[in-house]
Structures are given as structure tokens and as C-alpha cells.
Design a protein around this motif. Structure first.
Motif, PDB file in Angstrom:
ATOM      1  N   ILE A   1      -0.685   1.926 -16.126  1.00 33.75           N
ATOM      2  CA  ILE A   1      -0.543   1.395 -14.773  1.00 33.75           C
ATOM      3  C   ILE A   1      -1.613   1.993 -13.871  1.00 33.75           C
ATOM      4  O   ILE A   1      -1.871   3.191 -13.906  1.00 33.75           O
ATOM      5  CB  ILE A   1       0.853   1.699 -14.190  1.00 33.75           C
ATOM      6  N   GLU A   2      -2.231   1.140 -13.027  1.00 35.07           N
ATOM      7  CA  GLU A   2      -3.303   1.606 -12.160  1.00 35.07           C
ATOM      8  C   GLU A   2      -3.187   1.030 -10.756  1.00 35.07           C
ATOM      9  O   GLU A   2      -2.612  -0.036 -10.545  1.00 35.07           O
ATOM     10  CB  GLU A   2      -4.667   1.220 -12.751  1.00 35.07           C
ATOM     11  N   LEU A   3      -3.726   1.761  -9.798  1.00 31.59           N
ATOM     12  CA  LEU A   3      -3.879   1.303  -8.417  1.00 31.59           C
ATOM     13  C   LEU A   3      -5.343   0.965  -8.207  1.00 31.59           C
ATOM     14  O   LEU A   3      -6.224   1.756  -8.547  1.00 31.59           O
ATOM     15  CB  LEU A   3      -3.450   2.396  -7.436  1.00 31.59           C
ATOM     16  N   LYS A   4      -5.617  -0.218  -7.653  1.00 25.06           N
ATOM     17  CA  LYS A   4      -6.995  -0.652  -7.483  1.00 25.06           C
ATOM     18  C   LYS A   4      -7.225  -1.188  -6.085  1.00 25.06           C
ATOM     19  O   LYS A   4      -6.430  -1.961  -5.553  1.00 25.06           O
ATOM     20  CB  LYS A   4      -7.340  -1.735  -8.516  1.00 25.06           C
TER      21      LYS A   4
ATOM     22  N   ALA B   1       0.809  -1.221   0.000  1.00 18.71           N
ATOM     23  CA  ALA B   1       0.000   0.000   0.000  1.00 18.71           C
ATOM     24  C   ALA B   1       0.848   1.279   0.000  1.00 18.71           C
ATOM     25  O   ALA B   1       0.529   2.220  -0.723  1.00 18.71           O
ATOM     26  CB  ALA B   1      -0.968  -0.009   1.182  1.00 18.71           C
ATOM     27  N   PRO B   2       1.924   1.396   0.828  1.00 19.79           N
ATOM     28  CA  PRO B   2       2.684   2.650   0.804  1.00 19.79           C
ATOM     29  C   PRO B   2       3.250   2.970  -0.570  1.00 19.79           C
ATOM     30  O   PRO B   2       3.223   4.119  -1.005  1.00 19.79           O
ATOM     31  CB  PRO B   2       3.800   2.366   1.829  1.00 19.79           C
ATOM     32  N   LEU B   3       3.805   1.964  -1.281  1.00 15.45           N
ATOM     33  CA  LEU B   3       4.332   2.194  -2.618  1.00 15.45           C
ATOM     34  C   LEU B   3       3.218   2.609  -3.563  1.00 15.45           C
ATOM     35  O   LEU B   3       3.373   3.562  -4.340  1.00 15.45           O
ATOM     36  CB  LEU B   3       5.002   0.914  -3.138  1.00 15.45           C
ATOM     37  N   ALA B   4       2.083   1.941  -3.493  1.00 16.00           N
ATOM     38  CA  ALA B   4       0.983   2.246  -4.404  1.00 16.00           C
ATOM     39  C   ALA B   4       0.459   3.652  -4.189  1.00 16.00           C
ATOM     40  O   ALA B   4       0.170   4.377  -5.148  1.00 16.00           O
ATOM     41  CB  ALA B   4      -0.140   1.235  -4.201  1.00 16.00           C
ATOM     42  N   LEU B   5       0.338   4.062  -2.944  1.00 15.51           N
ATOM     43  CA  LEU B   5      -0.185   5.401  -2.655  1.00 15.51           C
ATOM     44  C   LEU B   5       0.805   6.474  -3.105  1.00 15.51           C
ATOM     45  O   LEU B   5       0.406   7.551  -3.553  1.00 15.51           O
ATOM     46  CB  LEU B   5      -0.475   5.524  -1.161  1.00 15.51           C
ATOM     47  N   ALA B   6       2.089   6.211  -2.995  1.00 15.23           N
ATOM     48  CA  ALA B   6       3.077   7.179  -3.455  1.00 15.23           C
ATOM     49  C   ALA B   6       3.010   7.348  -4.968  1.00 15.23           C
ATOM     50  O   ALA B   6       3.080   8.458  -5.489  1.00 15.23           O
ATOM     51  CB  ALA B   6       4.478   6.718  -3.042  1.00 15.23           C
ATOM     52  N   LEU B   7       2.876   6.245  -5.698  1.00 18.35           N
ATOM     53  CA  LEU B   7       2.784   6.323  -7.148  1.00 18.35           C
ATOM     54  C   LEU B   7       1.518   7.030  -7.597  1.00 18.35           C
ATOM     55  O   LEU B   7       1.484   7.679  -8.640  1.00 18.35           O
ATOM     56  CB  LEU B   7       2.827   4.908  -7.735  1.00 18.35           C
ATOM     57  N   ALA B   8       0.454   6.908  -6.799  1.00 15.30           N
ATOM     58  CA  ALA B   8      -0.826   7.502  -7.190  1.00 15.30           C
ATOM     59  C   ALA B   8      -0.780   9.013  -7.242  1.00 15.30           C
ATOM     60  O   ALA B   8      -1.665   9.659  -7.799  1.00 15.30           O
ATOM     61  CB  ALA B   8      -1.921   7.052  -6.219  1.00 15.30           C
ATOM     62  N   ALA B   9       0.259   9.620  -6.667  1.00 16.27           N
ATOM     63  CA  ALA B   9       0.355  11.076  -6.688  1.00 16.27           C
ATOM     64  C   ALA B   9       0.797  11.605  -8.049  1.00 16.27           C
ATOM     65  O   ALA B   9       0.720  12.803  -8.311  1.00 16.27           O
ATOM     66  CB  ALA B   9       1.357  11.540  -5.628  1.00 16.27           C
ATOM     67  N   ALA B  10       1.248  10.697  -8.943  1.00 13.93           N
ATOM     68  CA  ALA B  10       1.694  11.118 -10.263  1.00 13.93           C
ATOM     69  C   ALA B  10       0.508  11.472 -11.139  1.00 13.93           C
ATOM     70  O   ALA B  10      -0.628  11.131 -10.842  1.00 13.93           O
ATOM     71  CB  ALA B  10       2.498   9.977 -10.902  1.00 13.93           C
ATOM     72  N   PRO B  11       0.738  12.193 -12.282  1.00 14.63           N
ATOM     73  CA  PRO B  11      -0.347  12.478 -13.206  1.00 14.63           C
ATOM     74  C   PRO B  11      -1.016  11.186 -13.635  1.00 14.63           C
ATOM     75  O   PRO B  11      -0.367  10.174 -13.856  1.00 14.63           O
ATOM     76  CB  PRO B  11       0.380  13.143 -14.386  1.00 14.63           C
ATOM     77  N   ALA B  12      -2.357  11.186 -13.773  1.00 14.35           N
ATOM     78  CA  ALA B  12      -3.072   9.934 -13.977  1.00 14.35           C
ATOM     79  C   ALA B  12      -4.248  10.097 -14.915  1.00 14.35           C
ATOM     80  O   ALA B  12      -4.755  11.185 -15.123  1.00 14.35           O
ATOM     81  CB  ALA B  12      -3.545   9.388 -12.626  1.00 14.35           C
ATOM     82  N   TRP B  13      -4.650   8.957 -15.474  1.00 13.87           N
ATOM     83  CA  TRP B  13      -5.838   8.885 -16.330  1.00 13.87           C
ATOM     84  C   TRP B  13      -6.674   7.727 -15.822  1.00 13.87           C
ATOM     85  O   TRP B  13      -6.182   6.613 -15.650  1.00 13.87           O
ATOM     86  CB  TRP B  13      -5.441   8.633 -17.782  1.00 13.87           C
ATOM     87  N   ALA B  14      -7.947   7.934 -15.561  1.00 10.39           N
ATOM     88  CA  ALA B  14      -8.797   6.864 -15.053  1.00 10.39           C
ATOM     89  C   ALA B  14      -9.565   6.213 -16.185  1.00 10.39           C
ATOM     90  O   ALA B  14      -9.714   6.774 -17.261  1.00 10.39           O
ATOM     91  CB  ALA B  14      -9.780   7.421 -14.012  1.00 10.39           C
TER      92      ALA B  14
END
Length: 247
Positions: free
Chosen positions: A213-216, A8-21
Motif C-alpha cells: 500500500i502506498e500514498l502518492k 488526505a488526513p487518512l492518507a497522512l496518518a497511515l504514512a506514519a507507519a513503517p514503510a518501504w518505497a
């Protein structure tokens, strides 16, 4: 239960990058989907390992939709020299629906499930029915549906066959340019054995990290009014993983 503290910590850190859902499926007939995975390792007084895998694929046109899903979870624990399984679960299914009118659709589905800790060797449910698009826009789809289902259950000590009524709702929402939400609630009253019933609830929120790449995070609950002796009626999963999106 799957442990998320390591990923979870790694995933949440990556989620701060620009994203497309990922929005509700585009009606261009192309296949789209994702493959997600997560793992947890712990050592010390108790050694435990957990893995989960999820996948989905679907295609949609102006008139019909076809979707497939898969969830697998396996975990072990070793304590005081004794090893045991903490999870051994597999769920997969497919659904096809086709619009009858602009708002009304018919559907057929098949779901298969294995859960060793519930003493369920295999459950196969085939269903068919009709539904209504209450909301159908580019960013939000909300449906109500009803139908009949045939349920074949093979437990460790017995086999059950029954006809069930199916009542439910499901939706997909584009919350923002970076996040989408989907959820489904289905009730299965047993027609063959009055008073018995099953409830299924699934929800997931997806945040894109990049275009691929996505966080789910997914939440799943299964309730059965007549489980095997010594088995709890309700079973809940909360999974966090990172996935690859394809189209």
C-alpha cells in the motif's frame, strides 16, 4: 480541480507507519506497478463529486525498459439546481527504450489524451528519438532525450496534424527507504507551424505505507501556446491518492 480534503488526513496518518518505497525498476524482467485511486465528496451550498484513477506498469532488463501509464479524472458540481462537469480527462501512454551503449539509448513512445474542458476530443502523439543516461545507479536515474514527434489533435471545432521536435529530461530518485520521487519535463516546438509549442511537466512523490500500500501525490501541468478560443493556455492538476502495488 480534484479536492483532497477528505482523503488526505487518512492518507497522512497511515504514512506514519513503517514503510518501504519503490526504487527505480529492478532489471530482472519482472512486471511491477501500482493502481491508485482517490475521491472527494462535498455537500451544502454546492454539491460536488470528484474521482481520480491512476495506474502504471513496467518491466526492465539490463538492456531495455517498457512502461505504461494511465490517469483518469472526472468531477461534477451541482449548484442552484444546475449540474455541470468540473473535470473529464483521460491520459494514457506507453514507452519503450533500449540501450545502444552503456550510456546511450533509443526510444519510441505513444501518448493519447482526452480533455473535454479543453475541447480536446483526442490527441495522439507518436515519438521516437535517442537519449543519454546522465546518471544511472540503483537509486537514481537521470536522462536527457531528444527526438521527433507526430501530433494528431482533434478538437470540437477543428483537426490539427503537425510534426514536432521533442526535447526533454526525466528522472527517478530513491530519496529514502520510505520515499521515491519521479519527474519529467518535455518541450514540443512545432516544426510544421513555427512559433507554436507545447510543454508537459509531470512529477510524483510516493511514500509506501506497507509493502503493498502506498500514498502518492502527483503534480501535472500542460501548456499549449495555441489553445482553442476561450480556453486557457495552462492546465494544472494536483492529485492525492492511495494505491496498491503489485509485482
Amino acid at each position: 480541480m480534484f479536492k483532497t480534503r477528505h482523503i488526505a488526513p487518512l492518507a497522512l496518518a497511515l504514512a506514519a507507519a513503517p514503510a518501504w518505497a519503490q526504487a527505480p525498476l529492478k532489471t530482472d524482467g519482472k512486471w511491477r506497478g501500482s493502481i491508485n485511486a482517490g475521491a472527494s465528496l462535498a455537500s451544502g451550498n454546492t454539491d460536488s463529486t470528484s474521482f481520480n484513477l491512476g495506474a502504471n506498469a513496467g518491466r526492465a532488463t539490463d538492456r531495455d525498459r517498457l512502461n505504461f501509464t494511465l490517469t483518469a479524472l472526472y468531477g461534477t458540481k451541482k449548484e442552484n439546481g444546475s449540474s455541470s462537469e468540473t473535470a473529464n480527462l483521460l491520459r494514457m501512454g506507453g514507452k519503450y527504450d533500449r540501450d545502444i551503449t552503456d550510456r546511450t539509448f533509443g526510444f519510441g513512445s505513444l501518448d493519447i489524451e482526452h480533455d473535454k474542458l479543453q475541447e480536446l476530443d483526442m490527441r495522439g502523439v507518436a515519438a521516437a528519438g535517442v537519449g543519454r543516461h546522465i546518471i544511472k545507479t540503483e537509486k537514481t536515474v537521470f536522462d536527457l532525450f531528444t527526438g521527433l514527434a507526430y501530433n494528431h489533435e482533434r478538437f470540437t471545432t477543428e483537426t490539427r496534424n503537425s510534426t514536432e521536435l521533442l526535447l526533454g529530461e526525466e528522472s527517478t530518485h530513491m530519496i529514502s527507504d520510505t520515499t521515491s520521487l519521479n519527474q519529467r519535463l518535455a518541450l514540443y516546438p512545432n516544426i510544421s507551424h513555427g512559433g507554436e509549442y507545447r510543454i508537459q511537466f509531470d512529477a510524483g512523490i510516493t511514500t509506501s505505507i506497507t509493502k503493498k500500500i502506498e500514498l502518492k501525490v502527483t503534480l501535472s501541468n500542460r501548456y499549449m501556446s495555441n489553445p482553442q478560443p476561450g480556453v486557457k493556455k495552462s492546465d494544472t492538476l494536483l492529485l492525492t491518492n492511495i494505491g496498491y502495488r503489485f509485482e
